[in-house]
Design a protein around this motif. Sequence first.
Motif, PDB file in Angstrom:
ATOM      1  N   UNK A  81      54.149 -26.540 -26.306  1.00 31.57           N
ATOM      2  CA  UNK A  81      53.138 -25.763 -26.013  1.00 31.57           C
ATOM      3  C   UNK A  81      51.941 -26.530 -25.266  1.00 31.57           C
ATOM      4  N   UNK A  82      51.641 -27.616 -25.406  1.00 33.68           N
ATOM      5  CA  UNK A  82      50.815 -28.319 -24.577  1.00 33.68           C
ATOM      6  C   UNK A  82      51.530 -28.526 -23.174  1.00 33.68           C
ATOM      7  N   UNK A  83      52.578 -28.635 -22.884  1.00 30.39           N
ATOM      8  CA  UNK A  83      53.485 -28.595 -21.725  1.00 30.39           C
ATOM      9  C   UNK A  83      52.995 -27.799 -20.727  1.00 30.39           C
ATOM     10  N   UNK A  84      53.223 -26.279 -21.663  1.00 27.91           N
ATOM     11  CA  UNK A  84      53.248 -24.922 -20.970  1.00 27.91           C
ATOM     12  C   UNK A  84      51.771 -24.751 -20.378  1.00 27.91           C
ATOM     13  N   UNK A 113      64.438 -30.097 -18.907  1.00 31.26           N
ATOM     14  CA  UNK A 113      63.740 -28.884 -18.154  1.00 31.26           C
ATOM     15  C   UNK A 113      62.264 -29.185 -18.401  1.00 31.26           C
ATOM     16  N   UNK A 114      61.922 -30.148 -19.496  1.00 29.61           N
ATOM     17  CA  UNK A 114      60.712 -30.390 -19.937  1.00 29.61           C
ATOM     18  C   UNK A 114      60.091 -31.428 -18.935  1.00 29.61           C
ATOM     19  N   UNK A 115      61.027 -32.462 -18.666  1.00 28.40           N
ATOM     20  CA  UNK A 115      60.754 -33.571 -17.686  1.00 28.40           C
ATOM     21  C   UNK A 115      60.308 -32.991 -16.194  1.00 28.40           C
ATOM     22  N   UNK A 116      61.178 -32.008 -15.860  1.00 26.50           N
ATOM     23  CA  UNK A 116      60.928 -31.378 -14.199  1.00 26.50           C
ATOM     24  C   UNK A 116      59.751 -30.637 -14.362  1.00 26.50           C
ATOM     25  N   UNK A 117      59.279 -30.180 -15.426  1.00 27.45           N
ATOM     26  CA  UNK A 117      58.198 -29.352 -15.418  1.00 27.45           C
ATOM     27  C   UNK A 117      56.761 -30.281 -15.471  1.00 27.45           C
ATOM     28  N   UNK A 122      53.398 -30.576 -12.542  1.00 26.38           N
ATOM     29  CA  UNK A 122      52.306 -31.516 -12.968  1.00 26.38           C
ATOM     30  C   UNK A 122      52.029 -32.938 -12.417  1.00 26.38           C
ATOM     31  N   UNK A 123      52.997 -33.268 -11.638  1.00 28.84           N
ATOM     32  CA  UNK A 123      52.988 -34.487 -10.790  1.00 28.84           C
ATOM     33  C   UNK A 123      52.682 -35.630 -11.497  1.00 28.84           C
TER      34      UNK A 123
END
Length: 318
Positions: A81-84, A113-117, A122-123
Amino acid sequence: MQAQLDRKARYERACLEANASGCFYLSRMYADGKGVPKDPEKSVQLSKQACDLGLGEGCLQLGLIYGDKKQQVLAVEYYEKACTLDMSSGCLNAGVRYRDGIAGRIDIAKALQLYKAGCDKLNDKYNCREAGLLYRDGRGTARSLTTAHRYFRKACDLSYSWACHNMALAYSKGEGVPVNKARARQYHEKGCDLGDWKGCAALSSLLYDGAGGPADAKRGIELQKKGCGFNEPDACLLLGLTLRRGIRVPTNHRESMIYLKKACELKSADGCFFVGANYQFGDGVARDAGEAARYYRRTLAINPSDKDAKEALSKMGR
């Protein structure tokens, strides 16, 4: 104390008015026991309010709390959720849990998928590294050095020296890209500027050889000095040996000894050995069998299996 009480009252009012930051800062007060009695349960409750109100820091805090409690299923839920909510650390921590099965199941595709986000949106350089590694190794996706290098390049652009070093090696060896010493030199240069001794060492070698650009032995020495200044034992050793052997620069035994001694002090067995050899044979210093034996013994204290040091001591009757 009064200032902390005033802060608490302000945060409480803000939280009651559904201000996520107010809830979060109040949660930190209860977590740390600053201005209020320490109350971990109250801190969790307020962090949940902040997270539910859409504050990524609140969700990330819950991920950390549940991770510390070994409740990894809840931890990964809040990290995601923090990632989103644009918290790159959430993407990274959730990704690690899916990659390694810490939350109970391995899902490499989900980790990717999470790493790519975390990288693309988020750079974040660490997410870029992890995405690149999965593409490089073909985990959770088809293997693609081209895509891996794209993520490593971005991590390097985000000032991650590890990624700069890896791109330099790719151009040096032709791994997924044509061999290009000039490009390797550029990436080693950036890695070195970011404090990566490996990059400085590799760049110094390219400068000595004139690979990828003009030869510049003087600058090669400067880079080795820079690495030694970072207290990297291998940098001091390489510099000492360069000066000892006169590798594309004039031999300077006296200065060599300074750097070899520093390498030894930094626990380089080879540094200690060459200091001992200098004392044994009088290279740059007066011969001194006692000092030679002492440094050979220091070599063995660091690396008990060093055959050269054992042999030297044996020949000296020590």
